[in-house]
Write an enzyme that holds these catalytic residues in place. Structure first.
Site, PDB file in Angstrom:
ATOM      1  N   CYS A 103      96.237 -29.012  70.309  1.00 29.09           N
ATOM      2  CA  CYS A 103      95.588 -29.982  71.143  1.00 29.09           C
ATOM      3  C   CYS A 103      96.457 -30.768  72.012  1.00 29.09           C
ATOM      4  CB  CYS A 103      94.925 -30.727  70.164  1.00 29.09           C
ATOM      5  SG  CYS A 103      93.219 -31.542  70.601  1.00 29.09           S
ATOM      6  N   HIS A 104      96.623 -31.906  71.527  1.00 31.65           N
ATOM      7  CA  HIS A 104      97.575 -32.841  72.512  1.00 31.65           C
ATOM      8  C   HIS A 104      99.113 -32.685  71.942  1.00 31.65           C
ATOM      9  CE1 HIS A 104      93.742 -34.666  73.496  1.00 31.65           C
ATOM     10  NE2 HIS A 104      94.397 -35.476  74.499  1.00 31.65           N
TER      11      HIS A 104
END
Length: 171
Positions: A103-104
């Site tokens: 994800c991030h």
């Protein structure tokens, strides 16, 4: 053979991107070490998961670990403001040890300038940042690069992320 996995995590981590890989790695017999600013404290995920911090960043070395997990949420963006975490990630990538970012999570890899020429994915909002960092961005559930870097986009991709990271861990 059991591997020792460093997990860089702080408040506002995306809970499932921490809990599900950690559960899968532990079930496969691997050891997890949660790392933040200081040992002994608790951090909280975006949805309330409490995570005990085992070691402070000043008390660890890349040499102590076999692999690195960087879960997403707001955690990686906060951690990349601290050069100690950025250097830790850069040393992992430079040493060719396995790095798993979801994800991030790749935000720490961007700041470590460790994505140039690497195939990778991440959450759609950081795609342009990853491309500017030199990554060959792929919109796929999991991307494995050079049998070292495993990246995924969202919590929906966790099963594929876990499968591919466990393949590398279990050699």
């Amino acid at each position: 053979m059991a591997k020792k996995i460093a997990v860089l995590v702080t408040n506002e981590v995306e809970d499932s991107e921490y809990t599900e890989p950690v559960k899968a790695y532990k079930e496969a017999g691997h050891e997890i070490v949660n790392i933040e600013m200081e040992a002994g404290k608790m951090v909280k995920g975006k949805h309330g998961t409490e995570i005990h911090i085992d070691k402070g960043i000043d008390d660890v070395s890349v040499d102590d670990f076999d692999a690195l997990l960087i879960p997403g949420g707001f955690s990686p963006d906060q951690l990349r403001a601290d050069d100690r975490f950025v250097q830790f990630v850069k040393q992992f990538m430079d040493s060719k040890k396995p790095v798993f970012a979801i994800c991030h999570g790749p935000q720490l890899l961007i700041t470590a300038k460790a994505l140039e020429g690497r195939a990778a994915t991440g959450y759609k909002s950081i795609r342009v940042d990853m491309e500017y960092a030199g990554a060959n961005f792929r919109d796929e559930e999991v991307v494995v690069c050079q049998n070292q870097l495993v990246t995924s986009r969202t919590p929906d991709d966790i099963p594929a992320f876990n499968r591919e990271s466990l393949k590398i861990l279990n050699g």
